[in-house]
Design a protein around this motif. Structure first.
Motif, PDB file in Angstrom:
ATOM      1  N   TYR A 216     -26.023 -13.978 -18.807  1.00 30.36           N
ATOM      2  CA  TYR A 216     -24.575 -14.070 -18.631  1.00 30.36           C
ATOM      3  C   TYR A 216     -24.170 -13.803 -17.182  1.00 30.36           C
ATOM      4  CZ  TYR A 216     -23.696 -14.243 -23.692  1.00 30.36           C
ATOM      5  OH  TYR A 216     -23.644 -14.616 -25.017  1.00 30.36           O
ATOM      6  N   GLY A 217     -24.798 -12.781 -16.586  1.00 32.71           N
ATOM      7  CA  GLY A 217     -24.440 -12.401 -15.225  1.00 32.71           C
ATOM      8  C   GLY A 217     -24.744 -13.484 -14.222  1.00 32.71           C
ATOM      9  N   GLU A 218     -25.885 -14.132 -14.371  1.00 33.66           N
ATOM     10  CA  GLU A 218     -26.254 -15.193 -13.425  1.00 33.66           C
ATOM     11  C   GLU A 218     -25.313 -16.384 -13.530  1.00 33.66           C
ATOM     12  OE1 GLU A 218     -31.055 -14.386 -12.884  1.00 33.66           O
ATOM     13  OE2 GLU A 218     -30.391 -15.940 -14.280  1.00 33.66           O
ATOM     14  N   LYS A 219     -24.922 -16.734 -14.748  1.00 34.41           N
ATOM     15  CA  LYS A 219     -23.998 -17.859 -14.923  1.00 34.41           C
ATOM     16  C   LYS A 219     -22.631 -17.535 -14.332  1.00 34.41           C
ATOM     17  CE  LYS A 219     -22.872 -21.937 -16.196  1.00 34.41           C
ATOM     18  NZ  LYS A 219     -23.446 -23.084 -15.450  1.00 34.41           N
ATOM     19  N   ALA A 220     -22.141 -16.322 -14.583  1.00 42.80           N
ATOM     20  CA  ALA A 220     -20.837 -15.934 -14.037  1.00 42.80           C
ATOM     21  C   ALA A 220     -20.880 -15.898 -12.513  1.00 42.80           C
ATOM     22  CB  ALA A 220     -20.432 -14.571 -14.591  1.00 42.80           C
ATOM     23  N   LEU A 221     -21.970 -15.381 -11.948  1.00 45.84           N
ATOM     24  CA  LEU A 221     -22.104 -15.309 -10.487  1.00 45.84           C
ATOM     25  C   LEU A 221     -22.129 -16.712  -9.882  1.00 45.84           C
ATOM     26  CD1 LEU A 221     -22.504 -13.422  -8.065  1.00 45.84           C
ATOM     27  CD2 LEU A 221     -24.969 -13.608  -8.428  1.00 45.84           C
ATOM     28  N   GLU A 222     -22.828 -17.611 -10.535  1.00 47.46           N
ATOM     29  CA  GLU A 222     -22.877 -19.007 -10.074  1.00 47.46           C
ATOM     30  C   GLU A 222     -21.481 -19.620 -10.054  1.00 47.46           C
ATOM     31  OE1 GLU A 222     -24.073 -23.073 -12.354  1.00 47.46           O
ATOM     32  OE2 GLU A 222     -25.603 -21.483 -12.396  1.00 47.46           O
ATOM     33  N   MET A 223     -20.696 -19.372 -11.099  1.00 48.80           N
ATOM     34  CA  MET A 223     -19.343 -19.920 -11.154  1.00 48.80           C
ATOM     35  C   MET A 223     -18.433 -19.265 -10.119  1.00 48.80           C
ATOM     36  SD  MET A 223     -18.545 -20.795 -15.164  1.00 48.80           S
ATOM     37  CE  MET A 223     -19.167 -19.310 -15.928  1.00 48.80           C
ATOM     38  N   CYS A 224     -18.604 -17.960  -9.886  1.00 52.27           N
ATOM     39  CA  CYS A 224     -17.795 -17.275  -8.864  1.00 52.27           C
ATOM     40  C   CYS A 224     -18.054 -17.873  -7.479  1.00 52.27           C
ATOM     41  CB  CYS A 224     -18.104 -15.784  -8.860  1.00 52.27           C
ATOM     42  SG  CYS A 224     -17.342 -14.864 -10.207  1.00 52.27           S
ATOM     43  N   LYS A 225     -19.305 -18.141  -7.174  1.00 59.52           N
ATOM     44  CA  LYS A 225     -19.628 -18.751  -5.872  1.00 59.52           C
ATOM     45  C   LYS A 225     -18.974 -20.128  -5.752  1.00 59.52           C
ATOM     46  CE  LYS A 225     -24.174 -16.541  -5.319  1.00 59.52           C
ATOM     47  NZ  LYS A 225     -25.641 -16.786  -5.331  1.00 59.52           N
ATOM     48  N   GLU A 226     -19.026 -20.889  -6.840  1.00 64.46           N
ATOM     49  CA  GLU A 226     -18.442 -22.231  -6.842  1.00 64.46           C
ATOM     50  C   GLU A 226     -16.931 -22.161  -6.638  1.00 64.46           C
ATOM     51  OE1 GLU A 226     -18.759 -26.242  -9.679  1.00 64.46           O
ATOM     52  OE2 GLU A 226     -19.455 -24.299 -10.422  1.00 64.46           O
ATOM     53  N   ILE A 227     -16.294 -21.204  -7.288  1.00 61.56           N
ATOM     54  CA  ILE A 227     -14.828 -21.077  -7.233  1.00 61.56           C
ATOM     55  C   ILE A 227     -14.353 -20.521  -5.897  1.00 61.56           C
ATOM     56  CG2 ILE A 227     -12.842 -19.850  -8.225  1.00 61.56           C
ATOM     57  CD1 ILE A 227     -14.663 -19.803 -10.891  1.00 61.56           C
ATOM     58  N   PHE A 228     -15.008 -19.460  -5.419  1.00 61.11           N
ATOM     59  CA  PHE A 228     -14.486 -18.723  -4.262  1.00 61.11           C
ATOM     60  C   PHE A 228     -15.114 -19.123  -2.933  1.00 61.11           C
ATOM     61  CE2 PHE A 228     -13.465 -15.929  -7.859  1.00 61.11           C
ATOM     62  CZ  PHE A 228     -12.114 -15.723  -7.620  1.00 61.11           C
ATOM     63  N   LEU A 229     -16.227 -19.868  -2.965  1.00 60.41           N
ATOM     64  CA  LEU A 229     -16.846 -20.317  -1.711  1.00 60.41           C
ATOM     65  C   LEU A 229     -16.925 -21.833  -1.594  1.00 60.41           C
ATOM     66  CD1 LEU A 229     -19.771 -17.722  -1.342  1.00 60.41           C
ATOM     67  CD2 LEU A 229     -17.637 -17.813  -0.034  1.00 60.41           C
ATOM     68  N   LEU A 297     -21.620 -11.588   0.409  1.00 58.12           N
ATOM     69  CA  LEU A 297     -20.891 -12.686  -0.238  1.00 58.12           C
ATOM     70  C   LEU A 297     -19.410 -12.358  -0.387  1.00 58.12           C
ATOM     71  CD1 LEU A 297     -23.278 -13.819  -3.140  1.00 58.12           C
ATOM     72  CD2 LEU A 297     -22.538 -15.205  -1.198  1.00 58.12           C
ATOM     73  N   PHE A 298     -19.124 -11.111  -0.762  1.00 54.25           N
ATOM     74  CA  PHE A 298     -17.736 -10.687  -0.921  1.00 54.25           C
ATOM     75  C   PHE A 298     -16.956 -10.847   0.378  1.00 54.25           C
ATOM     76  CE2 PHE A 298     -14.675  -7.154  -0.391  1.00 54.25           C
ATOM     77  CZ  PHE A 298     -13.748  -7.513  -1.355  1.00 54.25           C
ATOM     78  N   LYS A 299     -17.547 -10.455   1.484  1.00 55.51           N
ATOM     79  CA  LYS A 299     -16.864 -10.557   2.774  1.00 55.51           C
ATOM     80  C   LYS A 299     -16.634 -12.034   3.152  1.00 55.51           C
ATOM     81  CE  LYS A 299     -18.424  -6.073   4.590  1.00 55.51           C
ATOM     82  NZ  LYS A 299     -17.117  -5.416   4.737  1.00 55.51           N
ATOM     83  N   GLN A 300     -17.570 -12.899   2.781  1.00 51.78           N
ATOM     84  CA  GLN A 300     -17.377 -14.338   3.019  1.00 51.78           C
ATOM     85  C   GLN A 300     -16.198 -14.861   2.196  1.00 51.78           C
ATOM     86  OE1 GLN A 300     -21.088 -16.330   2.153  1.00 51.78           O
ATOM     87  NE2 GLN A 300     -22.216 -15.214   3.735  1.00 51.78           N
ATOM     88  N   MET A 301     -16.128 -14.454   0.940  1.00 45.88           N
ATOM     89  CA  MET A 301     -15.033 -14.886   0.059  1.00 45.88           C
ATOM     90  C   MET A 301     -13.690 -14.366   0.579  1.00 45.88           C
ATOM     91  SD  MET A 301     -16.812 -14.155  -3.653  1.00 45.88           S
ATOM     92  CE  MET A 301     -18.241 -15.085  -4.222  1.00 45.88           C
ATOM     93  N   ALA A 303     -12.908 -13.631   3.662  1.00 43.79           N
ATOM     94  CA  ALA A 303     -12.532 -14.357   4.874  1.00 43.79           C
ATOM     95  C   ALA A 303     -12.038 -15.765   4.548  1.00 43.79           C
ATOM     96  CB  ALA A 303     -13.732 -14.417   5.824  1.00 43.79           C
ATOM     97  N   LYS A 304     -12.733 -16.427   3.617  1.00 48.89           N
ATOM     98  CA  LYS A 304     -12.363 -17.806   3.282  1.00 48.89           C
ATOM     99  C   LYS A 304     -10.940 -17.886   2.732  1.00 48.89           C
ATOM    100  CE  LYS A 304     -13.823 -21.791   0.476  1.00 48.89           C
ATOM    101  NZ  LYS A 304     -13.832 -22.763   1.576  1.00 48.89           N
ATOM    102  N   HIS A 305     -10.524 -16.884   2.000  1.00 46.89           N
ATOM    103  CA  HIS A 305      -9.205 -16.923   1.356  1.00 46.89           C
ATOM    104  C   HIS A 305      -8.165 -16.067   2.087  1.00 46.89           C
ATOM    105  CE1 HIS A 305     -10.660 -19.341  -1.961  1.00 46.89           C
ATOM    106  NE2 HIS A 305     -11.733 -18.579  -1.987  1.00 46.89           N
ATOM    107  N   ASN A 306      -8.518 -15.627   3.304  1.00 46.17           N
ATOM    108  CA  ASN A 306      -7.578 -14.874   4.158  1.00 46.17           C
ATOM    109  C   ASN A 306      -6.971 -13.672   3.444  1.00 46.17           C
ATOM    110  OD1 ASN A 306      -7.756 -16.722   6.416  1.00 46.17           O
ATOM    111  ND2 ASN A 306      -6.572 -18.160   5.168  1.00 46.17           N
ATOM    112  N   ILE A 307      -7.847 -12.913   2.798  1.00 44.19           N
ATOM    113  CA  ILE A 307      -7.402 -11.718   2.079  1.00 44.19           C
ATOM    114  C   ILE A 307      -7.538 -10.493   2.982  1.00 44.19           C
ATOM    115  CG2 ILE A 307      -7.823 -10.221   0.098  1.00 44.19           C
ATOM    116  CD1 ILE A 307      -6.712 -12.965  -0.686  1.00 44.19           C
ATOM    117  N   THR A 308      -6.473  -9.752   3.121  1.00 45.84           N
ATOM    118  CA  THR A 308      -6.492  -8.499   3.877  1.00 45.84           C
ATOM    119  C   THR A 308      -6.322  -7.338   2.910  1.00 45.84           C
ATOM    120  OG1 THR A 308      -5.492  -9.596   5.793  1.00 45.84           O
ATOM    121  CG2 THR A 308      -5.433  -7.186   5.744  1.00 45.84           C
ATOM    122  N   LEU A 309      -7.315  -6.476   2.891  1.00 43.61           N
ATOM    123  CA  LEU A 309      -7.269  -5.337   1.969  1.00 43.61           C
ATOM    124  C   LEU A 309      -6.500  -4.172   2.591  1.00 43.61           C
ATOM    125  CD1 LEU A 309     -10.980  -5.285   0.712  1.00 43.61           C
ATOM    126  CD2 LEU A 309      -8.969  -6.146  -0.507  1.00 43.61           C
TER     127      LEU A 309
END
Length: 360
Positions: A216-229, A297-301, A303-309
């Motif tokens: 389950y984790g690998e499939k969800a991670l794959e989809m997160c990369k597709e969606i956010f990167l 990966l989180f930092k790439q995501m 940056a890509k979506h211009n999120i400032t924490l």
């Protein structure tokens, strides 16, 4: 070796527009005209006819709008349960949660406490619930929390922030309609989506990992990369995939656990009221030593979506406040064991946690 016999959501419908079928799904579950369906709806939908006009009320059915500026408290659950008991002569036919993780957790908690004596705080922990809940249904309107599929309902009590983890917690029915997520603000979309991403990273990097969780984790991670990167998905495809990533991310911790980010986020949530999704992001941003690839990966995501924490949220805290956050975080022993192994207490000291919190 004795293996845990985990429950799962027994019925689920997926599809754009499937929310229109809610009435026919609920109809066979009605226990007469004096046993209402109670709908807990995120108050962001108050006055939103596009959604609320499709909730068909009969007899004594009721919509209750749930404020979501703060995460649910045990005292709030106790009050909601008391309100139902005082207003209705019979237990509800069912509880329906329509919203994000907060509303879904409220629905799960109320359905449990209607059949179990005492206060909600008495059941924070693992497998303390003894009586089955009443029928309850989850309709997520934002994707990422995994609350729609998990066996926990996260509550802030007088002493700690901790879930009611129980075999009776999962929904009996879930309606997954990606159309319901169409108006989620971008920042909220990102923070909640990252809750799913962090679920996957913590599960896949954990000592509890097994083939069930990994699949389950690998499939969800794959989809997160597709969606956010990625750049290839239409808006509708991204909505569909994130809803399923949330489901898989929630399932990835059924036979596993989360880890450092969630434990520390609970501390932020308890003391400062920081919401779970953004709390995970604030913490995870500083966890290179524990999840190097995931944080990269989180930092790439981000940056890509211009999120400032937010920064400096712990800057003005007193020593006793840091101590309370550390106490809350360290009380979540299964999370630390999953993250760092059976000797985690030697590795994660109060001093290390204090240093991490001071970076936030």
């Amino acid at each position: 070796m004795t293996y845990k016999n985990y429950p799962m959501v027994s019925r689920v419908v997926f599809g754009r527009g499937s929310f229109n079928q809610l009435d026919e799904i609920l109809a066979p579950k009605r226990n007469g005209r004096h046993a209402p369906f109670i709908y807990y709806v995120d108050d962001v939908f108050k006055g939103n006819r596009w959604l609320t006009s499709r909730i068909n009320l009969s007899y004594k059915d009721k919509i209750i709008y749930v404020p979501t500026l703060e995460e649910p408290k045990t005292s709030q659950i106790d009050q909601l349960v008391e309100d139902i008991i005082l207003e209705f002569s019979e237990l509800p036919s069912g509880i329906i949660g329509i919203g994000g993780g907060i509303v879904l957790d409220v629905a799960k908690a109320v359905s449990l406490m209607l059949t179990n004596k005492g206060e909600a705080k008495d059941y924070q922990g693992w497998d303390l619930i003894k009586q089955p809940s009443i029928y309850h249904v989850g309709v997520p309107t934002i994707s990422g929390t995994g609350s729609e599929v998990s066996r926990t309902t996260i509550l802030t009590g007088p002493e700690r922030k901790l879930g009611i983890n129980s075999d009776y917690t999962p929904f009996h029915q879930v309606v997954l309609d990606p159309e319901l997520t169409k108006d989620v603000p971008k920042d909220q979309w990102f923070y909640t989506g990252m809750d799913c991403f962090v679920h996957c990273v913590e599960s896949l990097d954990g000592t509890y990992l097994n083939a069930f969780s990994q699949s389950y984790g690998e499939k969800a991670l794959e989809m997160c990369k597709e969606i956010f990167l990625g750049d290839d998905l239409s808006k509708e495809e991204a909505q569909d995939k994130l809803m399923m990533a949330s489901w898989h991310g929630g399932m990835s911790i059924a036979y596993s656990q989360v880890g450092v980010a969630h434990a520390m986020s609970y501390g932020l949530g308890y003391l400062l009221g920081v919401k779970h999704g953004i709390g995970n992001c604030i913490v995870f941003d500083h966890l290179e030593d524990y999840y190097p690839e995931g944080v990269k990966l989180f930092k790439q995501m981000k940056a890509k979506h211009n999120i400032t924490l937010p920064k400096g949220i712990c800057a003005d805290l007193e020593p006793h406040q840091f101590d309370k956050m550390i106490d809350v975080a360290l009380s979540l022993e299964p999370l630390w064991e999953n993250a760092l192994g059976k000797d985690w207490k030697k590795e994660m000291t109060r001093e290390k946690l204090l240093d991490l919190y001071k970076k936030m």
